[in-house]
Design a protein around this motif. Structure first.
Motif, short mmCIF file in Angstrom:
data_model
loop_
_atom_site.label_atom_id
_atom_site.label_comp_id
_atom_site.label_asym_id
_atom_site.label_seq_id
_atom_site.Cartn_x
_atom_site.Cartn_y
_atom_site.Cartn_z
N ALA A 137 -10.62 -0.80 6.75
CA ALA A 137 -9.80 -1.67 6.84
C ALA A 137 -9.87 -2.45 5.59
CB ALA A 137 -9.38 -2.43 7.96
N GLU A 138 -11.04 -3.02 5.64
CA GLU A 138 -11.79 -4.08 4.54
C GLU A 138 -11.66 -3.29 3.16
OE1 GLU A 138 -14.29 -6.60 7.46
OE2 GLU A 138 -15.27 -6.07 5.73
N SER A 140 -9.72 -0.55 2.34
CA SER A 140 -8.28 -0.35 1.54
C SER A 140 -7.98 -1.80 1.14
CB SER A 140 -7.61 0.60 2.64
OG SER A 140 -7.43 -0.32 3.71
N SER A 141 -7.97 -2.96 1.95
CA SER A 141 -7.49 -3.95 1.38
C SER A 141 -7.98 -4.57 0.06
CB SER A 141 -7.18 -4.91 2.55
OG SER A 141 -8.44 -5.75 2.54
N TRP A 142 -9.27 -4.21 -0.15
CA TRP A 142 -9.96 -4.73 -1.29
C TRP A 142 -9.59 -3.86 -2.34
CZ3 TRP A 142 -13.73 -1.39 -4.29
CH2 TRP A 142 -14.28 -2.14 -5.16
N ILE A 143 -9.37 -2.39 -1.87
CA ILE A 143 -8.65 -1.50 -3.00
C ILE A 143 -7.29 -1.95 -3.48
CG2 ILE A 143 -7.81 0.78 -3.69
CD1 ILE A 143 -10.26 1.78 -1.93
N THR A 144 -6.22 -2.25 -2.69
CA THR A 144 -5.06 -2.73 -2.89
C THR A 144 -4.99 -4.05 -3.65
OG1 THR A 144 -4.84 -2.96 -0.75
CG2 THR A 144 -3.80 -0.98 -1.44
N VAL A 231 -24.18 10.97 11.32
CA VAL A 231 -24.00 9.96 10.83
C VAL A 231 -22.35 9.57 10.39
CG1 VAL A 231 -24.08 10.65 8.45
CG2 VAL A 231 -25.03 8.40 8.71
N TYR A 232 -21.70 10.35 10.56
CA TYR A 232 -20.03 10.16 10.46
C TYR A 232 -19.37 10.31 11.49
CZ TYR A 232 -21.57 12.28 5.70
OH TYR A 232 -22.08 12.15 4.30
N LYS A 233 -20.10 10.37 12.79
CA LYS A 233 -19.17 10.53 14.10
C LYS A 233 -18.57 9.20 14.48
CE LYS A 233 -22.42 10.01 17.55
NZ LYS A 233 -22.68 8.51 17.45
N ASP A 234 -18.57 8.06 13.87
CA ASP A 234 -17.81 7.01 14.40
C ASP A 234 -16.79 6.61 13.09
OD1 ASP A 234 -19.27 6.63 16.67
OD2 ASP A 234 -20.71 5.40 15.68
N LEU A 235 -16.57 7.36 11.90
CA LEU A 235 -15.84 6.98 11.16
C LEU A 235 -14.28 7.51 11.59
CD1 LEU A 235 -17.61 8.28 7.70
CD2 LEU A 235 -17.43 6.05 8.87
N PRO A 236 -13.40 6.53 11.15
CA PRO A 236 -11.90 7.34 11.26
C PRO A 236 -11.36 8.15 10.51
CG PRO A 236 -12.17 5.21 10.03
CD PRO A 236 -13.54 5.55 10.45
N ASP A 239 -6.20 9.82 8.39
CA ASP A 239 -4.58 9.77 9.07
C ASP A 239 -4.77 8.75 10.06
OD1 ASP A 239 -2.41 11.74 9.72
OD2 ASP A 239 -3.62 10.97 11.52
N GLU A 240 -5.85 8.63 10.97
CA GLU A 240 -5.76 7.42 11.82
C GLU A 240 -5.86 6.20 11.27
OE1 GLU A 240 -9.41 7.13 14.48
OE2 GLU A 240 -9.65 9.04 13.76
N ALA A 241 -6.28 6.13 10.14
CA ALA A 241 -6.43 4.66 9.67
C ALA A 241 -5.29 4.18 8.89
CB ALA A 241 -7.55 4.91 8.56
N GLY A 242 -4.25 5.09 9.01
CA GLY A 242 -2.92 4.67 8.57
C GLY A 242 -2.43 5.57 7.25
N LEU A 243 -3.25 6.47 6.81
CA LEU A 243 -2.69 7.22 5.73
C LEU A 243 -2.03 8.47 6.32
CD1 LEU A 243 -5.31 6.65 2.77
CD2 LEU A 243 -3.45 5.28 3.49
N LYS A 244 -0.98 8.45 6.90
CA LYS A 244 -0.34 9.40 7.71
C LYS A 244 -0.30 10.90 6.96
CE LYS A 244 -0.18 7.38 11.50
NZ LYS A 244 -1.56 8.00 11.88
N GLY A 245 -0.68 12.06 7.80
CA GLY A 245 -0.66 13.24 7.07
C GLY A 245 -1.92 13.71 6.24
N PHE A 246 -2.79 12.61 6.13
CA PHE A 246 -3.97 12.91 4.88
C PHE A 246 -4.94 14.01 5.75
CE2 PHE A 246 -7.25 12.44 1.94
CZ PHE A 246 -6.75 11.66 1.02
#
Ligand code: ASP
Length: 326
Positions: A137-138, A140-144, A231-236, A239-246
């Motif tokens: 979330a942080e 993607s908001s930094w990117i945008t 090491v990746y198992k808690d990553l969203p 798609d679930e982070a809001g980029l639908k269909g990714f």
């Protein structure tokens, strides 16, 4: 070696089995074209226990990192090579995306001898050391907010990292500054050095750096969360982070120039299938997040059908993003 090395391993492992299967082949070293840059510091974790040369009883596999232009230079080199089984190509999803991205990539994807699919690999979005963003979330908001002040590394037009980055920019509705490299191994070096900000690359390249805590992973590119590496198992997922269909998962396959004799192709395919069942190889690949192909796509005809479907699938995505040669 480059992330593609990890699949050159697969091909190397395939060639390993030749020693016991071939009659008179190979009689000299086999050149394996890897169309991205080498980058030695990450090969350790993926090395098989025995070298291809040992397994071949003296025969040698020479990796030719013919890098550049998003894999098209090396793939074109393999396309033009003598069709005798002594030059093979390990290619990834770029085999399919370049059909849409390039007017003339220097080869025709459907005019190779298909030997079989090797593996499928998820991708993850990673950021340079010291980036303030603590989660997706942080980030993607930094990117945008920062838009084209953000540098996004990739391995050139046609690379998997290019495709993932393209989809990311599209989904976030923002254009970043893309920085192309000859492979994501050199891109990773610059990410570690802070010269570029983010990258989306396959887990075979990112895992050791994320595990060592040198870079942070923010999200996975596949529709499902990853269960391994841990090491990746808690990553969203994106798609679930809001980029639908990714949903991007890349694959790698083994190819020979068109016209390679049928008996040699059969030997190579048999060898590939044997390698795909090698527990040691499967374990190494799983440790890096890759899934070794264990289905009909290890056969030439199914492999070819699959790639044709991928050309159509990604062609539509690339055209929708307005990035095609016409
Ligand atoms: N990971 C790269 C890509 O983005 C390829 C490589 O360097 O092996 O396609």
């Amino acid at each position: 070696m480059s992330p593609l090395f990890k699949l050159s391993l697969a091909a190397g492992a395939a060639v390993m089995a030749l020693g016991v299967q071939a009659q008179g082949f190979p009689a000299k070293p086999i050149t394996l074209i890897v169309p991205f840059a080498a980058g030695g510091h990450r090969q350790g974790g993926a090395r098989p226990g025995r070298s291809p040369a040992q397994a071949l009883g003296g025969a040698t596999v020479v990796v030719d990192n013919a890098a550049g232009a998003g894999s098209t230079i090396g793939t074109a080199k393999a396309f033009r090579a003598p069709a005798d089984g002594y030059t093979l190509l390990v290619a990834h999803i770029g085999m399919a995306t370049t059909a849409t991205l390039y007017r003339n990539p220097g080869f025709k994807y459907d005019e190779f001898e298909y030997l079989g699919l090797i593996n499928e690999v998820p991708m993850v979005v990673v950021g340079k050391p010291g980036l303030a963003a603590k989660n997706w979330a942080e980030l993607s908001s930094w990117i945008t907010t920062n838009k084209n002040k953000v540098n996004l590394a990739n391995a050139g037009l046609g690379a998997a990292s290019h495709l993932c980055g393209l989809m990311l920019q599209n989904a976030l509705k923002t254009e970043l500054t893309t920085v192309p490299y000859k492979g994501t191994a050199p891109a990773m070096t610059d990410l570690l050095g802070g010269q570029v900000d983010i990258m989306c690359d396959q887990t075979t390249n990112t895992t050791s750096q994320v595990e060592a805590g040198k870079i942070k992973a923010y999200a996975v590119s596949t529709a499902k969360r990853l269960t391994t590496p841990a090491v990746y198992k808690d990553l969203p997922t994106l798609d679930e982070a809001g980029l639908k269909g990714f949903d991007v998962s890349i694959w790698h396959g083994l190819y020979a120039p068109k016209g390679t004799p049928a008996a040699v192709l059969k030997t190579l395919n048999d060898a590939l299938k044997a390698a795909l069942k090698d527990p040691e190889f499967i374990k190494k690949q799983e440790g890096l997040g890759a899934v070794v192909v264990n289905d009909a796509r290890a056969n030439p005809a199914e492999h070819k059908k699959f790639v044709a479907a991928e050309v159509a699938k990604w062609g539509a995505v690339i055209k929708a993003a307005g990035q095609y040669a016409d």
